[in-house]
Design a protein around this motif. Structure first.
Motif, PDB file in Angstrom:
ATOM      1  N   MET A  15       0.907  -1.644  -0.146  1.00 54.51           N
ATOM      2  CA  MET A  15      -0.175  -0.074  -0.187  1.00 54.51           C
ATOM      3  C   MET A  15       0.868   0.892  -0.248  1.00 54.51           C
ATOM      4  O   MET A  15       0.621   2.267  -0.222  1.00 54.51           O
ATOM      5  CB  MET A  15      -1.218   0.024   1.228  1.00 54.51           C
ATOM      6  CG  MET A  15      -1.970  -0.894   1.155  1.00 54.51           C
ATOM      7  SD  MET A  15      -3.515  -0.507   0.257  1.00 54.51           S
ATOM      8  CE  MET A  15      -4.180   0.432   1.235  1.00 54.51           C
ATOM      9  N   PHE A  16       1.743   1.068   0.591  1.00 54.34           N
ATOM     10  CA  PHE A  16       2.933   2.404   0.769  1.00 54.34           C
ATOM     11  C   PHE A  16       4.100   2.529  -0.945  1.00 54.34           C
ATOM     12  O   PHE A  16       4.701   3.285  -0.656  1.00 54.34           O
ATOM     13  CB  PHE A  16       3.713   2.071   1.509  1.00 54.34           C
ATOM     14  CG  PHE A  16       3.158   2.330   3.015  1.00 54.34           C
ATOM     15  CD1 PHE A  16       2.576   3.288   3.671  1.00 54.34           C
ATOM     16  CD2 PHE A  16       2.975   1.350   3.389  1.00 54.34           C
ATOM     17  CE1 PHE A  16       1.936   3.522   4.853  1.00 54.34           C
ATOM     18  CE2 PHE A  16       1.496   1.197   4.594  1.00 54.34           C
ATOM     19  CZ  PHE A  16       2.037   2.812   5.327  1.00 54.34           C
ATOM     20  N   ALA A  17       3.694   1.476  -1.950  1.00 56.96           N
ATOM     21  CA  ALA A  17       4.287   1.521  -3.295  1.00 56.96           C
ATOM     22  C   ALA A  17       4.697   3.141  -3.773  1.00 56.96           C
ATOM     23  O   ALA A  17       5.063   3.196  -4.964  1.00 56.96           O
ATOM     24  CB  ALA A  17       4.382   0.793  -4.013  1.00 56.96           C
ATOM     25  N   SER A  18       3.521   3.234  -3.770  1.00 58.95           N
ATOM     26  CA  SER A  18       3.018   4.839  -4.682  1.00 58.95           C
ATOM     27  C   SER A  18       2.389   6.140  -4.176  1.00 58.95           C
ATOM     28  O   SER A  18       1.694   6.049  -2.760  1.00 58.95           O
ATOM     29  CB  SER A  18       1.511   4.407  -5.803  1.00 58.95           C
ATOM     30  OG  SER A  18       1.222   5.626  -5.866  1.00 58.95           O
ATOM     31  N   SER A  19       2.730   6.761  -4.061  1.00 61.61           N
ATOM     32  CA  SER A  19       2.698   8.009  -3.476  1.00 61.61           C
ATOM     33  C   SER A  19       1.116   8.947  -3.826  1.00 61.61           C
ATOM     34  O   SER A  19       1.293   9.877  -3.969  1.00 61.61           O
ATOM     35  CB  SER A  19       3.320   9.165  -3.075  1.00 61.61           C
ATOM     36  OG  SER A  19       3.975   9.562  -5.185  1.00 61.61           O
ATOM     37  N   ALA A  20       0.551   8.088  -5.592  1.00 63.71           N
ATOM     38  CA  ALA A  20      -1.108   8.310  -5.453  1.00 63.71           C
ATOM     39  C   ALA A  20      -1.811   7.685  -4.684  1.00 63.71           C
ATOM     40  O   ALA A  20      -1.852   7.416  -3.486  1.00 63.71           O
ATOM     41  CB  ALA A  20      -0.877   7.350  -6.719  1.00 63.71           C
ATOM     42  N   PRO A  21      -2.761   9.131  -4.037  1.00 61.94           N
ATOM     43  CA  PRO A  21      -3.877   9.326  -3.509  1.00 61.94           C
ATOM     44  C   PRO A  21      -4.842   8.434  -3.534  1.00 61.94           C
ATOM     45  O   PRO A  21      -5.207   8.053  -4.601  1.00 61.94           O
ATOM     46  CB  PRO A  21      -4.539  11.031  -3.472  1.00 61.94           C
ATOM     47  CG  PRO A  21      -3.159  11.402  -4.678  1.00 61.94           C
ATOM     48  CD  PRO A  21      -2.365  10.871  -5.124  1.00 61.94           C
ATOM     49  N   ILE A  22      -5.299   8.174  -1.998  1.00 58.92           N
ATOM     50  CA  ILE A  22      -6.353   6.472  -2.292  1.00 58.92           C
ATOM     51  C   ILE A  22      -7.344   7.533  -1.483  1.00 58.92           C
ATOM     52  O   ILE A  22      -7.217   8.419  -0.658  1.00 58.92           O
ATOM     53  CB  ILE A  22      -6.066   5.863  -2.094  1.00 58.92           C
ATOM     54  CG1 ILE A  22      -5.324   5.357  -0.352  1.00 58.92           C
ATOM     55  CG2 ILE A  22      -5.069   5.189  -3.237  1.00 58.92           C
ATOM     56  CD1 ILE A  22      -5.142   4.462   0.306  1.00 58.92           C
ATOM     57  N   ASN A  23      -8.417   7.089  -1.429  1.00 59.32           N
ATOM     58  CA  ASN A  23      -9.944   7.220  -0.835  1.00 59.32           C
ATOM     59  C   ASN A  23     -10.739   5.979  -0.186  1.00 59.32           C
ATOM     60  O   ASN A  23     -10.902   6.135  -0.181  1.00 59.32           O
ATOM     61  CB  ASN A  23     -11.194   8.764  -1.598  1.00 59.32           C
ATOM     62  CG  ASN A  23     -11.306   8.159  -2.949  1.00 59.32           C
ATOM     63  OD1 ASN A  23     -11.131   7.007  -2.787  1.00 59.32           O
ATOM     64  ND2 ASN A  23     -11.639   8.860  -3.522  1.00 59.32           N
ATOM     65  N   THR A  24     -10.131   5.005  -1.286  1.00 61.03           N
ATOM     66  CA  THR A  24     -10.821   4.199  -1.509  1.00 61.03           C
ATOM     67  C   THR A  24      -9.873   2.889  -0.800  1.00 61.03           C
ATOM     68  O   THR A  24      -8.578   2.239  -1.007  1.00 61.03           O
ATOM     69  CB  THR A  24     -11.801   3.253  -2.238  1.00 61.03           C
ATOM     70  OG1 THR A  24     -12.173   4.265  -3.015  1.00 61.03           O
ATOM     71  CG2 THR A  24     -12.504   2.176  -1.773  1.00 61.03           C
ATOM     72  N   ILE A  25     -10.084   2.032   0.289  1.00 61.73           N
ATOM     73  CA  ILE A  25      -9.514   0.290   0.676  1.00 61.73           C
ATOM     74  C   ILE A  25     -10.221  -1.090   0.481  1.00 61.73           C
ATOM     75  O   ILE A  25     -11.274  -0.554   0.938  1.00 61.73           O
ATOM     76  CB  ILE A  25      -9.081   0.665   1.908  1.00 61.73           C
ATOM     77  CG1 ILE A  25      -7.907   1.936   2.535  1.00 61.73           C
ATOM     78  CG2 ILE A  25      -7.834  -0.740   2.606  1.00 61.73           C
ATOM     79  CD1 ILE A  25      -7.193   2.188   3.696  1.00 61.73           C
ATOM     80  N   PHE A  26      -9.825  -1.858  -0.101  1.00 57.68           N
ATOM     81  CA  PHE A  26     -10.020  -3.412   0.102  1.00 57.68           C
ATOM     82  C   PHE A  26      -9.860  -3.953   0.733  1.00 57.68           C
ATOM     83  O   PHE A  26      -8.833  -3.680   0.691  1.00 57.68           O
ATOM     84  CB  PHE A  26      -9.860  -3.861  -1.640  1.00 57.68           C
ATOM     85  CG  PHE A  26     -10.893  -2.867  -2.883  1.00 57.68           C
ATOM     86  CD1 PHE A  26     -12.305  -3.044  -2.575  1.00 57.68           C
ATOM     87  CD2 PHE A  26     -10.284  -1.541  -3.061  1.00 57.68           C
ATOM     88  CE1 PHE A  26     -13.334  -2.186  -3.387  1.00 57.68           C
ATOM     89  CE2 PHE A  26     -11.401  -1.032  -4.560  1.00 57.68           C
ATOM     90  CZ  PHE A  26     -12.391  -1.184  -4.415  1.00 57.68           C
ATOM     91  N   LEU A  27     -10.259  -4.293   1.214  1.00 53.27           N
ATOM     92  CA  LEU A  27     -10.038  -6.219   1.902  1.00 53.27           C
ATOM     93  C   LEU A  27      -9.957  -6.919   2.330  1.00 53.27           C
ATOM     94  O   LEU A  27     -11.846  -7.214   1.754  1.00 53.27           O
ATOM     95  CB  LEU A  27     -10.056  -5.453   4.282  1.00 53.27           C
ATOM     96  CG  LEU A  27     -10.007  -4.049   4.466  1.00 53.27           C
ATOM     97  CD1 LEU A  27     -10.636  -3.889   6.250  1.00 53.27           C
ATOM     98  CD2 LEU A  27      -8.178  -3.949   4.594  1.00 53.27           C
TER      99      LEU A  27
END
Length: 77
Positions: A65-77
């Motif tokens: 999850m820390f591989a990219s600096s692109a912003p996220i607003n959703t997380i899938f579990l």
């Protein structure tokens, strides 16, 4: 202690808590969580993050999850 809401806690490289973001579960897809605001996990401040749920359980985010600096607003579990 049981939390009053589900949150994403982001910790810095020194282990200090950097940010807390509220999240809500998607009502149609229970594996999807929506963050209250977009966040970049791969920035220079973020080292680790933990999902803390109101039922008292928690789950660390994976290193991928820390591989990219692109912003996220959703997380899938």
């Amino acid at each position: 202690m049981v939390a009053s809401q589900d949150v994403l806690e982001i910790y810095g490289r020194d282990g200090a808590l950097v940010r807390i973001i509220a999240m809500t579960r998607d009502e149609h897809d229970l594996t999807k969580w929506h963050l209250a605001e977009s966040v970049s996990l791969g920035d220079t401040q973020s080292e680790s993050a933990v999902l803390r749920f109101r039922d008292g359980t928690s789950e660390p985010l994976t290193a991928s999850m820390f591989a990219s600096s692109a912003p996220i607003n959703t997380i899938f579990l």
